[in-house]
Design an enzyme around this catalytic site. Sequence first.
Site, PDB file in Angstrom:
ATOM      1  N   CYS A 163       6.786   7.317  28.687  1.00 13.95           N
ATOM      2  CA  CYS A 163       5.449   7.908  28.633  1.00 13.95           C
ATOM      3  C   CYS A 163       5.445   9.408  28.361  1.00 13.95           C
ATOM      4  CB  CYS A 163       4.706   7.636  29.946  1.00 13.95           C
ATOM      5  SG  CYS A 163       4.526   5.890  30.357  1.00 13.95           S
ATOM      6  N   HIS A 171      -0.223  13.169  31.765  1.00 12.70           N
ATOM      7  CA  HIS A 171       1.218  13.100  32.043  1.00 12.70           C
ATOM      8  C   HIS A 171       2.010  14.246  31.429  1.00 12.70           C
ATOM      9  CE1 HIS A 171       4.009   9.582  33.478  1.00 12.70           C
ATOM     10  NE2 HIS A 171       4.044  10.643  34.265  1.00 12.70           N
TER      11      HIS A 171
END
Length: 465
Positions: free
Chosen positions: A58, A113
């Site tokens: 990610c 993120h």
Amino acid sequence: MPQAKPRPNVVLILADNLGWGELGCYGGGAIRGAPTPRIDALAAQGTRFLNFNVESDCVPTRSALMTGRHPVRTGAMQSVPAGLPQGIIPWERTLAEAFSAQGYATAMYGKWHLGDKEGRYPKDKGFDEWYGIPRTTNETMFFNAVGFDPEVVEVPHVMEGRKGHPAEKRELYDLEMRRRIDENLTQRSCNFIGSHAGKTPFFLYVPLTQLHFPTIPHRDFEGRTGKGDFADSLVEMDARVGQILDAVEDHGIAGNTVFIFASDNGPEYRRPWRGSAGIWAGTYHTAMEGALRVPLIVRWPGKVPAGRQTNEIVHVVDLFPTLARIAGLEVPTDRPIDGVDQSALLLGQAEKSAREGFVYYIKTELRAAKWRDWKMHFVWEVEPNAGPNHLETPYVFNVVQDPKEETDVNTTQGWVRGPIRHMVNNFQASLKAHPPIPPGAPDDYTPSYDMAAIPNPNARGGGTP
């Protein structure tokens, strides 16, 4: 005088841990117990990329998308718990900042993120507004975990922020909110489209949370397929994409909107939420083809050929310079940019990719390099945490002839080692000339680069002597 053509809107939806084999248009769909008619229709209306490549998981992929740079350069290489230095440093220039500088309205609804403190939130990095999560979805499981102590761990929240103002905590990000969040992200996306359609060009980035673990659907989709939570969640994701597509259509801007759907990495590997990479081997957190290769669909009526598919190599870092060319943005020239402009391929003006290959790192370790039809593995690890085997003689696979990467062709096709090694050496020379930003670098860290020298080693011809 002829009027200037209106600048295109861009809608970029990024699924989380969606493998190559999940969607109907990539060989999944009903086979996975989950028809995906809206995304399948999108593929029929645009171009479907069969060789779109990303980073290992990610954080690195999102860093590559936002900066056009491999994460080994940016230091944004892995997910770390709250309260520890993470994400991209303020010096990095993002795709959203490039859009904003050209007068685009920008919004992000979803998973960031890339930083979880003031100065590193999306609203600090080019987005006018943001609603979503600063880190990741598995944090929703904290509340039900044995011995969870909120006194020593930051309690996860969904957050909201606007440019120039502090970000604020909204809902607790618990398991029930995990079920509801993509509905909220979609509704806000549709509202944003409605408020800007026909008025201001916009960049809308929607990093959804499905299919990241825990892969559980909204209550409205629970039991929808009769095939379990994973299939229900895939059906929900398809429906959410459909809602955003409908908003574009309903406001009459489809013809001037570049609509992109992609995934951040290969399939979820944690049971019971195991995903599928289709014909490829492996999951994310590996260097197998199932980790690198994910769906990418682009629709722009009248510009991007409809009903087309291509197996030419494209990498996630290419999205920055490609969208820059399409939308008239400026790509930074004071730092190495690994992405190459793929607009000619995208618009059907070229049959070949602008790149021949790329290097593949997991954190700071070179794991593999992909070039034309071949992939060379320097470190062999088929399953995450199985234990990396550092190869004295790297494996070479022809991924067209051998999509499962089972038959080493060093003996019969060993000529490819030369151009692959040249590509790797060129990239490593670039790292030496432009030292990477260390993971956890402080906000005031500023690299000093001499941009005189090393060309992009990934561009077509960059791997050849």
